[in-house]
Scaffold this motif. Structure first.
Motif, PDB file in Angstrom:
ATOM      1  N   PRO A 261     -48.067  22.693   3.822  1.00 43.70           N
ATOM      2  CA  PRO A 261     -47.657  21.766   4.892  1.00 43.70           C
ATOM      3  C   PRO A 261     -46.199  21.328   4.742  1.00 43.70           C
ATOM      4  CG  PRO A 261     -49.808  21.148   4.042  1.00 43.70           C
ATOM      5  CD  PRO A 261     -49.277  22.209   3.127  1.00 43.70           C
ATOM      6  N   GLY A 262     -45.778  21.110   3.505  1.00 43.62           N
ATOM      7  CA  GLY A 262     -44.405  20.685   3.251  1.00 43.62           C
ATOM      8  C   GLY A 262     -43.384  21.746   3.635  1.00 43.62           C
ATOM      9  N   ILE A 263     -43.629  22.994   3.256  1.00 41.97           N
ATOM     10  CA  ILE A 263     -42.670  24.060   3.555  1.00 41.97           C
ATOM     11  C   ILE A 263     -42.626  24.369   5.047  1.00 41.97           C
ATOM     12  CG2 ILE A 263     -44.167  26.071   3.191  1.00 41.97           C
ATOM     13  CD1 ILE A 263     -40.501  25.800   2.107  1.00 41.97           C
ATOM     14  N   LEU A 264     -43.761  24.300   5.714  1.00 38.23           N
ATOM     15  CA  LEU A 264     -43.754  24.548   7.158  1.00 38.23           C
ATOM     16  C   LEU A 264     -42.925  23.484   7.882  1.00 38.23           C
ATOM     17  CD1 LEU A 264     -47.442  25.680   7.796  1.00 38.23           C
ATOM     18  CD2 LEU A 264     -45.433  27.098   7.395  1.00 38.23           C
ATOM     19  N   ASN A 265     -43.087  22.235   7.466  1.00 37.00           N
ATOM     20  CA  ASN A 265     -42.286  21.151   8.052  1.00 37.00           C
ATOM     21  C   ASN A 265     -40.806  21.358   7.749  1.00 37.00           C
ATOM     22  OD1 ASN A 265     -44.413  19.782   9.217  1.00 37.00           O
ATOM     23  ND2 ASN A 265     -44.751  18.485   7.435  1.00 37.00           N
ATOM     24  N   ARG A 266     -40.500  21.754   6.504  1.00 34.73           N
ATOM     25  CA  ARG A 266     -39.105  21.947   6.111  1.00 34.73           C
ATOM     26  C   ARG A 266     -38.462  23.089   6.892  1.00 34.73           C
ATOM     27  NH1 ARG A 266     -37.829  22.549   0.001  1.00 34.73           N
ATOM     28  NH2 ARG A 266     -38.021  24.780   0.292  1.00 34.73           N
ATOM     29  N   GLN A 267     -39.179  24.204   7.055  1.00 35.09           N
ATOM     30  CA  GLN A 267     -38.634  25.338   7.802  1.00 35.09           C
ATOM     31  C   GLN A 267     -38.277  24.912   9.228  1.00 35.09           C
ATOM     32  OE1 GLN A 267     -37.979  28.602   6.693  1.00 35.09           O
ATOM     33  NE2 GLN A 267     -38.386  27.728   4.694  1.00 35.09           N
ATOM     34  N   ARG A 268     -39.209  24.261   9.881  1.00 33.04           N
ATOM     35  CA  ARG A 268     -38.963  23.824  11.266  1.00 33.04           C
ATOM     36  C   ARG A 268     -37.806  22.818  11.319  1.00 33.04           C
ATOM     37  NH1 ARG A 268     -40.919  24.356  15.999  1.00 33.04           N
ATOM     38  NH2 ARG A 268     -42.856  25.348  15.377  1.00 33.04           N
ATOM     39  N   PHE A 269     -37.791  21.873  10.406  1.00 27.40           N
ATOM     40  CA  PHE A 269     -36.737  20.852  10.388  1.00 27.40           C
ATOM     41  C   PHE A 269     -35.364  21.492  10.188  1.00 27.40           C
ATOM     42  CE2 PHE A 269     -34.011  17.822   8.134  1.00 27.40           C
ATOM     43  CZ  PHE A 269     -34.006  16.773   9.043  1.00 27.40           C
ATOM     44  N   GLN A 270     -35.254  22.409   9.215  1.00 26.99           N
ATOM     45  CA  GLN A 270     -33.970  23.062   8.967  1.00 26.99           C
ATOM     46  C   GLN A 270     -33.497  23.839  10.201  1.00 26.99           C
ATOM     47  OE1 GLN A 270     -34.931  25.303   5.391  1.00 26.99           O
ATOM     48  NE2 GLN A 270     -33.744  23.885   4.134  1.00 26.99           N
ATOM     49  N   LEU A 271     -34.418  24.535  10.842  1.00 25.88           N
ATOM     50  CA  LEU A 271     -34.047  25.288  12.042  1.00 25.88           C
ATOM     51  C   LEU A 271     -33.612  24.358  13.171  1.00 25.88           C
ATOM     52  CD1 LEU A 271     -36.839  27.977  11.851  1.00 25.88           C
ATOM     53  CD2 LEU A 271     -34.364  28.412  11.721  1.00 25.88           C
ATOM     54  N   GLU A 272     -34.340  23.280  13.371  1.00 27.49           N
ATOM     55  CA  GLU A 272     -33.993  22.336  14.433  1.00 27.49           C
ATOM     56  C   GLU A 272     -32.661  21.638  14.183  1.00 27.49           C
ATOM     57  OE1 GLU A 272     -37.456  19.838  14.704  1.00 27.49           O
ATOM     58  OE2 GLU A 272     -38.556  21.322  15.892  1.00 27.49           O
ATOM     59  N   MET A 273     -32.336  21.411  12.901  1.00 30.61           N
ATOM     60  CA  MET A 273     -31.087  20.745  12.551  1.00 30.61           C
ATOM     61  C   MET A 273     -29.914  21.707  12.415  1.00 30.61           C
ATOM     62  SD  MET A 273     -31.629  17.535  12.424  1.00 30.61           S
ATOM     63  CE  MET A 273     -32.798  17.655  13.743  1.00 30.61           C
ATOM     64  N   GLY A 274     -30.195  23.033  12.515  1.00 30.25           N
ATOM     65  CA  GLY A 274     -29.133  24.027  12.393  1.00 30.25           C
ATOM     66  C   GLY A 274     -28.676  24.265  10.972  1.00 30.25           C
TER      67      GLY A 274
ATOM     68  N   ALA B 289     -39.552  31.024  21.047  1.00 26.90           N
ATOM     69  CA  ALA B 289     -39.572  32.450  20.697  1.00 26.90           C
ATOM     70  C   ALA B 289     -40.086  32.673  19.270  1.00 26.90           C
ATOM     71  CB  ALA B 289     -38.175  33.044  20.832  1.00 26.90           C
ATOM     72  N   PHE B 290     -40.503  31.607  18.587  1.00 26.14           N
ATOM     73  CA  PHE B 290     -40.903  31.703  17.190  1.00 26.14           C
ATOM     74  C   PHE B 290     -42.312  31.183  16.946  1.00 26.14           C
ATOM     75  CE2 PHE B 290     -36.389  31.923  17.170  1.00 26.14           C
ATOM     76  CZ  PHE B 290     -36.072  32.749  16.105  1.00 26.14           C
ATOM     77  N   THR B 291     -42.945  31.777  15.950  1.00 22.49           N
ATOM     78  CA  THR B 291     -44.236  31.299  15.455  1.00 22.49           C
ATOM     79  C   THR B 291     -44.067  30.970  13.987  1.00 22.49           C
ATOM     80  OG1 THR B 291     -45.405  32.770  16.984  1.00 22.49           O
ATOM     81  CG2 THR B 291     -46.665  31.897  15.116  1.00 22.49           C
ATOM     82  N   ILE B 292     -44.478  29.780  13.595  1.00 23.36           N
ATOM     83  CA  ILE B 292     -44.459  29.377  12.190  1.00 23.36           C
ATOM     84  C   ILE B 292     -45.910  29.199  11.785  1.00 23.36           C
ATOM     85  CG2 ILE B 292     -43.696  27.641  10.537  1.00 23.36           C
ATOM     86  CD1 ILE B 292     -41.347  27.033  12.439  1.00 23.36           C
ATOM     87  N   GLU B 293     -46.339  29.998  10.786  1.00 20.92           N
ATOM     88  CA  GLU B 293     -47.762  30.034  10.471  1.00 20.92           C
ATOM     89  C   GLU B 293     -48.048  30.287   8.998  1.00 20.92           C
ATOM     90  OE1 GLU B 293     -49.558  33.414  12.445  1.00 20.92           O
ATOM     91  OE2 GLU B 293     -47.860  34.686  11.919  1.00 20.92           O
ATOM     92  N   VAL B 294     -49.263  29.947   8.604  1.00 19.39           N
ATOM     93  CA  VAL B 294     -49.782  30.271   7.275  1.00 19.39           C
ATOM     94  C   VAL B 294     -50.452  31.632   7.369  1.00 19.39           C
ATOM     95  CG1 VAL B 294     -51.466  29.622   5.510  1.00 19.39           C
ATOM     96  CG2 VAL B 294     -50.122  27.847   6.654  1.00 19.39           C
ATOM     97  N   LEU B 295     -50.067  32.552   6.486  1.00 18.88           N
ATOM     98  CA  LEU B 295     -50.687  33.871   6.461  1.00 18.88           C
ATOM     99  C   LEU B 295     -51.886  33.908   5.527  1.00 18.88           C
ATOM    100  CD1 LEU B 295     -47.551  36.193   6.350  1.00 18.88           C
ATOM    101  CD2 LEU B 295     -49.006  35.678   8.318  1.00 18.88           C
TER     102      LEU B 295
END
Length: 118
Positions: A40-53, A71-77
């Motif tokens: 959960p932490g890494i998924l939030n971090r990935q999205r946050f970093q992308l949103e903040m540039g 255009a992106f999917t962020i998911e647990v494999l």
């Protein structure tokens, strides 16, 4: 106040799910695949970093900036089961699981962002 302290203690003692995640550019068929001991932490971090540039993978960040979040999917494999052993370090298991997913995705024609190989 006691109930809140109990909830906080329970939360801290609950093991975080560990496993393999993917940030996939659905438009180009390119993915960033990684592992984390706190999904959960890494998924939030990935999205946050992308949103903040500020994502460290500049190619991924550039695609995000041009194509937008839709255009992106962020998911647990995949996830691994937490161990009760006090000295267990899931790092090796996570890397093996990541390699399995990379093999599977490569066979399906998936391409990868540079930070996948780190």
């Amino acid at each position: 106040m006691t109930e809140r302290k109990e909830l906080t203690r329970t939360y801290k003692q609950t093991p975080r799910p560990a496993g393999v995640y993917r940030v996939r550019n659905d438009a180009r068929g390119v993915s960033l695949v990684g592992t984390s001991q706190d999904l959960p932490g890494i998924l939030n971090r990935q999205r946050f970093q992308l949103e903040m540039g500020s994502h460290p993978d500049k190619e991924l960040q550039g695609d995000w900036n041009v194509l937008g979040p839709t255009a992106f999917t962020i998911e647990v494999l995949d996830e691994i089961e937490p161990s009760d052993a006090p000295d267990y370090d899931p790092a090796e298991d996570l890397e093996m699981l990541k390699e399995l997913w990379l093999d599977k995705l490569t066979a399906a024609g998936e391409e990868f962002y540079p930070f996948t190989r780190r």
